[in-house]
Write an enzyme that holds these catalytic residues in place. Structure first.
Site, short mmCIF file in Angstrom:
data_model
loop_
_atom_site.label_atom_id
_atom_site.label_comp_id
_atom_site.label_asym_id
_atom_site.label_seq_id
_atom_site.Cartn_x
_atom_site.Cartn_y
_atom_site.Cartn_z
N CYS A 20 76.35 39.62 6.75
CA CYS A 20 77.75 39.60 7.17
C CYS A 20 78.14 38.26 7.76
O CYS A 20 79.33 37.95 7.89
CB CYS A 20 78.02 40.73 8.17
SG CYS A 20 77.31 40.46 9.80
N ASP A 75 70.07 41.67 11.57
CA ASP A 75 71.08 41.10 10.66
C ASP A 75 70.49 40.10 9.67
O ASP A 75 71.22 39.28 9.12
CB ASP A 75 72.19 40.43 11.48
CG ASP A 75 71.69 39.29 12.35
OD1 ASP A 75 70.48 38.98 12.32
OD2 ASP A 75 72.51 38.69 13.08
N CYS A 112 59.28 47.31 -0.89
CA CYS A 112 59.47 47.90 -2.22
C CYS A 112 60.92 47.78 -2.66
O CYS A 112 61.21 47.53 -3.85
CB CYS A 112 59.07 49.38 -2.21
SG CYS A 112 57.34 49.70 -1.82
N CYS A 161 58.78 51.41 0.73
CA CYS A 161 59.14 50.79 2.00
C CYS A 161 60.19 49.71 1.74
O CYS A 161 60.66 49.53 0.60
CB CYS A 161 57.91 50.21 2.69
SG CYS A 161 57.24 48.71 1.92
#
Length: 254
Positions: A189, A132, A178, A175
């Site tokens: 969140c 997260d 990137c 990746c």
């Protein structure tokens, strides 16, 4: 793949997915041998792990260092009131064993970081990033690039979910570093809030992609395609993630 035969219990238990052309008995046998690491047992990991175990994956490692809080229950589907203050790893283990006793479930009650990720993902066929925060995602990405592990990332905030599949041996695929270098990523969140079904949709997409990858090496997984879905407005966006030529993570492993 070694010769693995499905038992009569396997055929009965997985009968509906055995009907799918991309899985069938060979794919189910591959799943029976597959090993995935799920990092984070929040709204994403709790549901993704439930689907992996339910689908008959042979082994899964669950990584999380947190305890269940009352605020988790509305979106973290493995947990209920009785699990409050329990370790998420242990609560998940107890629930998942009830779903499928045939899956080998291992636990790592630790914070995933750059010091331990190499050992955590060693031997796995793929990694599901259900963390997260961006710091942990960057560390997971670096470890997966280094070990050339297939990485399935999902995230959600407010009414939007995002997902991307990454594999370092794909020449035209960047990746996670990137991605951060080329776009603005909003995956928090905690500060922005989240509606439970939204994170569930992200987890379903993530689990589906990982299961198809493990069941069938010929399945058409789209690598490096960053997908964004706003559930409230029903707006869908998707774009390819090219390698970033100055990336210090994946460019040194090409």
């Amino acid at each position: 793949m070694n010769n693995v035969h499905l038992s009569s219990d396997d055929i009965s238990r997985y009968s509906r997915q055995l009907m799918l052309d991309d899985i069938d008995e060979k794919g189910q046998a591959r799943l029976k041998q597959a090993y995935a690491v799920v990092i984070g047992l929040g709204g994403l990991g709790a549901l993704a792990a439930r689907y992996l175990v339910g689908a008959g994956i042979g082994k899964v490692l669950l990584v999380d260092h947190d305890t269940v809080d009352k605020s988790n229950i509305h979106r973290q589907v493995l947990f209920n009131q009785a699990h409050i203050d329990q370790r998420k790893t242990q609560a998940s283990y107890e629930q998942l064993r009830l779903i499928n006793p045939h899956t080998q479930i291992e636990l790592a009650d630790v914070q995933a970081n750059s010091s331990n990720l190499a050992s955590l993902i060693s031997g796995a066929h793929c990694v599901l990033d259900c963390s997260d925060n961006i710091t942990t995602r960057k560390a997971i990405n670096a470890a997966c690039v280094s070990q050339r592990k297939a990485l399935f990332i999902a995230a959600a905030s407010q009414y939007s979910w995002q997902a991307i599949n990454l594999r370092s041996n794909e020449s035209n695929c960047g990746c996670y570093e990137c991605l951060l270098a080329q776009t603005t990523v909003q995956e928090d969140c905690i500060k922005q809030g989240i509606l439970g079904p939204v994170v569930g949709m992200a987890a379903c997409f993530q689990a589906t992609q990982a299961l198809l990858y493990m069941a069938n090496p010929k399945v058409n997984i789209t690598w490096g395609q960053y997908t964004i879905m706003n559930v409230a407005s029903a707006q869908f966006q998707s774009f390819s993630l090219p390698p970033y030529k100055h990336c210090e993570v994946c460019q040194c492993h090409t």
